[in-house]
Design a protein around this motif. Structure first.
Motif, short mmCIF file in Angstrom:
data_model
loop_
_atom_site.label_atom_id
_atom_site.label_comp_id
_atom_site.label_asym_id
_atom_site.label_seq_id
_atom_site.Cartn_x
_atom_site.Cartn_y
_atom_site.Cartn_z
N GLU A 140 1.36 8.12 31.98
CA GLU A 140 0.41 9.18 32.28
C GLU A 140 -0.11 9.12 33.72
OE1 GLU A 140 -2.76 9.29 29.47
OE2 GLU A 140 -1.45 9.15 27.71
N LEU A 141 0.50 8.28 34.52
CA LEU A 141 0.00 8.12 35.89
C LEU A 141 0.04 9.42 36.66
CD1 LEU A 141 -1.13 6.03 37.82
CD2 LEU A 141 1.20 5.45 38.52
N THR A 142 1.08 10.20 36.47
CA THR A 142 1.19 11.47 37.19
C THR A 142 0.69 12.66 36.37
OG1 THR A 142 3.47 11.76 36.39
CG2 THR A 142 3.17 10.64 38.51
N SER A 143 0.69 12.52 35.04
CA SER A 143 0.38 13.68 34.19
C SER A 143 -1.05 13.73 33.70
CB SER A 143 1.32 13.69 32.97
OG SER A 143 1.16 12.50 32.20
N ALA A 144 -1.79 12.63 33.74
CA ALA A 144 -3.16 12.64 33.23
C ALA A 144 -3.99 13.64 34.02
CB ALA A 144 -3.77 11.24 33.32
N PRO A 145 -4.75 14.49 33.34
CA PRO A 145 -5.53 15.52 34.06
C PRO A 145 -6.70 14.91 34.82
CG PRO A 145 -6.05 15.52 31.72
CD PRO A 145 -4.91 14.56 31.89
N GLY A 146 -7.17 15.66 35.81
CA GLY A 146 -8.35 15.27 36.56
C GLY A 146 -8.08 14.87 37.98
N ALA A 147 -6.86 14.38 38.29
CA ALA A 147 -6.54 13.94 39.64
C ALA A 147 -5.04 14.05 39.85
CB ALA A 147 -7.01 12.50 39.88
N THR A 148 -4.62 14.00 41.11
CA THR A 148 -3.20 14.14 41.44
C THR A 148 -2.61 12.79 41.83
OG1 THR A 148 -3.71 14.62 43.76
CG2 THR A 148 -3.58 16.49 42.25
N PHE A 149 -1.34 12.60 41.43
CA PHE A 149 -0.57 11.42 41.81
C PHE A 149 0.88 11.88 41.96
CE2 PHE A 149 1.70 7.45 41.40
CZ PHE A 149 0.86 6.54 42.02
N PRO A 150 1.55 11.51 43.05
CA PRO A 150 2.91 12.01 43.30
C PRO A 150 3.92 11.45 42.31
CG PRO A 150 2.35 10.33 44.89
CD PRO A 150 1.10 10.61 44.12
N PRO A 151 5.03 12.15 42.06
CA PRO A 151 6.08 11.63 41.18
C PRO A 151 6.66 10.32 41.73
CG PRO A 151 6.40 13.96 41.64
CD PRO A 151 5.34 13.49 42.58
N PHE A 152 7.17 9.49 40.83
CA PHE A 152 7.78 8.22 41.23
C PHE A 152 8.88 7.88 40.25
CE2 PHE A 152 4.58 7.18 38.14
CZ PHE A 152 5.13 6.17 37.38
N GLU A 153 9.74 6.98 40.64
CA GLU A 153 10.83 6.51 39.78
C GLU A 153 10.47 5.15 39.22
OE1 GLU A 153 14.55 6.48 41.72
OE2 GLU A 153 14.53 8.63 42.22
N GLU A 154 10.60 5.03 37.90
CA GLU A 154 10.36 3.74 37.28
C GLU A 154 11.47 2.76 37.65
OE1 GLU A 154 9.65 3.72 33.13
OE2 GLU A 154 8.11 5.29 33.20
N GLU A 155 11.08 1.50 37.78
CA GLU A 155 12.04 0.45 38.10
C GLU A 155 12.30 -0.39 36.87
OE1 GLU A 155 10.29 -1.68 41.30
OE2 GLU A 155 10.62 -0.08 42.78
N VAL A 156 13.37 -1.18 36.92
CA VAL A 156 13.71 -2.07 35.82
C VAL A 156 12.55 -3.03 35.59
CG1 VAL A 156 15.31 -3.85 35.01
CG2 VAL A 156 16.17 -1.89 36.32
#
Length: 652
Positions: A140-156
């Motif tokens: 939910e780091l990018t999708s949680a409402p209330g603030a913006t966070f840029p997309p990222f790629e998960e790592e292993v």
């Protein structure tokens, strides 16, 4: 590029611009191919080939809060109250590559991906303005409402259910305190300690990374510092942070890896100011009397009059002094004793008893009886020793009558480990109640320091009382005298000196360091470690009382903060404008160049307290005439050093 500072005999501190990791975070594959050919007479066999691939993953910190073992220290200390007004807060990390294991623009590996942001209480005109601290699952780091966070790629190795600590800050406030991308390079460096002995336990972990903040704390209020991730948050082709088109009042989400708070108070409440006001008269643990009376010699020895209940029910007043004596005591004591009354002394000069040694003996006995494990082990060991002694004496008498040749006498076994450890602790006054050490509050008033010399006659009585378990008759006493070699007591004649400090410094700064020397040092010159006395014990007896024992005759004491408290900052504020200034240091001698002092450059204004690090570095570069300027020489210029206060014992 590096910057260095040292004294003639101190270890060398080297500042390094960065320490990049050998491998970046990611997935790697190693391919191995091996070919084998053999020669058989005049022909070559068919070549054989083997291939093998190995895949491994390098994972670094990214979203998880730092563990306590990752942090060597922060400054100002968490929860501290002090004069931090001119300090740039910093965090010291145990892994020297950590700030450079990622990048703020995913391009420049020389820039750190970590930044320190300081927020003042005065930044928030309403509760809605304060940063919002939340814990979110990674998904939910990018999708949680209330603030913006840029997309990222998960790592292993990253799980969508991993918990992530975040702060959400309004863009207008974040934009005011964030450094430019190029300024990030000035705000992180590596500090390496060289010249340490190999046997020093810290020699193998003497390289740390440090991240600086670019903002000064709030005057007369509380400041909170966040270590945040700026990985990939800066534009690749500009100096600016990427806010993703958010408006001025929009919330920007940042991953927080560490936070702490502290407060700035009156400069009179700083570490140095408080210790400088410590009372030193008298310099030793004793009462003083302006008028010469019959009691003066006893007061000079550290004695105080205390109520004394006699065995017959009568009440009187007797002299008592603890083991922390103002000077050397030459009074003899006859040990071992069967009872405390044997150690009572009658002072004909004043018509009073001296109960000091009797009290010590009785205290040792009671403390040991209260510790059931020790008292039982001591009694059983003595009982076994007495039986063995009688058997040995009987054997010797039998051989003497029969005129048989003597064999060597077996060495009696030493005391059990629990008994040996108990007596070692008593020798260092562990477990001795504070009122036996300081029987009168006037001996150690608030904000005072008192030197002392250990009275080992008092200590021998304490230890003999502890060793009296199982000693009932005169025969038991004679047997103990014959079996001194098997006693848990060691000769208590070693020279131990020390001091007691009662001050708010003890409660305000938990990580104090103390060094003692057996010479009087009049100035603040550096003293090599090999000249220090061994510190036998250093312990807080309560919230504001510190006890230190040294093996030797201590005459000078240095009280200072941990090396992590070596901090960075600008010159202390003055009354006239500009209040904050920076005085450059000579790059060779380290001395200040007063005539080149200049006002601190601000990003906006002095009221906001955010320093323009790029302009500050440029000014220092011009003074030093360097062709290139990095975080290493900047750190050397900004360092303020560890606060230290020196006390020398005054001879009465």
């Amino acid at each position: 590029m590096t910057g260095k500072t040292r004294t003639d005999t101190a270890p060398l501190v080297e500042f390094i611009q960065y320490h990049q990791p050998p491998l970046d975070s990611g997935t790697y594959r190693v391919d191995l191919t091996q070919s084998l050919q053999t020669l058989q007479s005049d022909k070559v066999s068919t070549p054989a080939t083997w291939e093998r691939s190995l895949t491994f993953v390098v994972t670094g910190e990214r979203f998880t809060a730092l563990a306590p073992s990752d942090v060597a220290g922060v400054f100002p200390p968490e929860g501290s109250l002090g004069d931090h007004l001119n300090v740039l807060p910093h965090i010291t990390l145990t892994r020297s590559t950590l700030p450079w294991e990622r990048s703020p623009d995913n391009e420049d590996p020389n820039l750190p991906w970590l930044a320190l942001l300081l927020f003042r209480e005065s930044d928030f005109t309403s509760p809605e303005d304060k940063p919002v601290e939340r814990i979110l699952p990674l998904r939910e780091l990018t999708s949680a409402p209330g603030a913006t966070f840029p997309p990222f790629e998960e790592e292993v190795g990253q799980d969508p259910d991993d918990s992530v600590s975040v702060i959400e800050v309004k863009r207008r406030l974040l934009e005011a305190v964030l450094p430019k991308k190029s300024e990030l390079g000035y705000l992180a460096h590596v500090r390496q300690l060289k010249g340490m002995k190999k046997e020093d336990p810290s020699a193998s972990t003497n390289t740390h990374a440090t991240v600086l903040c670019n903002r000064l704390p709030q005057e007369g209020g509380t400041s909170t510092v966040y270590l945040v991730s700026v990985e990939g948050r800066y534009h690749q082709d500009s100096e600016e942070f990427d806010f993703g088109g958010a408006g001025e009042e929009a919330l920007i989400r940042l991953v927080s890896l560490k936070r702490w708070s502290f407060s700035c108070l009156d400069p009179d409440q700083s570490f140095t100011a408080l210790l400088s006001k410590v009372k030193r008269e008298p310099s030793t643990l004793r009462l003083t009397e302006e008028v010469e009376t019959e009691a003066a010699p006893y007061l000079a020895r550290g004695c105080v009059p205390l109520p004394h209940a006699l065995r017959q029910g009568d009440k009187t007043v007797s002299w008592y002094h603890g083991p922390l004596s103002p000077g050397d005591v030459q009074e003899p004591v006859a040990l071992p004793a069967l009872a405390a009354d044997e150690l009572l002394r009658y002072e004909a000069r004043t018509g009073m008893f001296d109960v000091s040694y009797a009290s010590a003996w009785e205290l040792g006995r009671r403390l040991t009886l209260r510790n059931q494990a020790v008292s039982l082990a001591l009694y059983q060991w003595k009982r076994t020793g007495r039986l063995a002694q009688r058997q040995e004496e009987q054997r010797l008498r039998t051989r003497s009558v029969s005129r048989m040749p003597f064999r060597s006498v077996r060495t009696p076994p030493g005391p059990p480990e629990v008994v040996r450890k108990w007596f070692e602790d008593l020798r260092d006054l562990r477990g001795v109640p504070f009122e036996y050490l300081v029987p009168d509050a006037r001996l150690l008033p608030a904000e005072s320091l008192r030197f002392f010399r250990m009275d080992w006659r008092w200590m021998k009585c304490l230890l003999d009382g502890a060793n009296s378990i199982g000693r009932v008759t005169e025969a038991d006493r004679r047997l103990e005298l014959r079996r001194r070699s098997a006693s848990p007591l060691e000769e208590a004649d070693r020279l131990i000196t020390g001091f007691l400090l009662r001050s708010s410094v003890v409660s305000g700064w938990k990580d104090l360091l103390v060094d003692g020397y057996d010479v009087l040092i009049e100035d603040n010159t550096f003293q090599p470690p090999e000249s220090m006395l061994n510190l036998a014990r250093m312990e807080r007896l309560n919230d504001n009382v510190l006890l230190c024992l040294f093996e030797g005759d201590v005459k000078t004491v240095d009280i200072h903060l941990q090396p992590e408290a070596m901090h960075f900052g600008v010159d202390a504020p003055v009354d006239e404008a500009p209040r904050f200034r920076k005085t450059p240091r000579d790059r060779e001698t380290g001395s200040e160049i007063l005539e080149r002092q200049f006002p601190v450059p601000w990003k906006k204004d002095e009221a906001l307290g955010v320093i323009h690090m790029g302009e500050l570095a440029q000014k220092l570069q011009n003074v030093q005439s360097r062709s290139e300027y990095t975080s290493a020489p900047l750190a050397l210029q900004m360092i303020e050093g560890v606060q230290k206060v020196r006390f020398s014992q005054v001879t009465p």
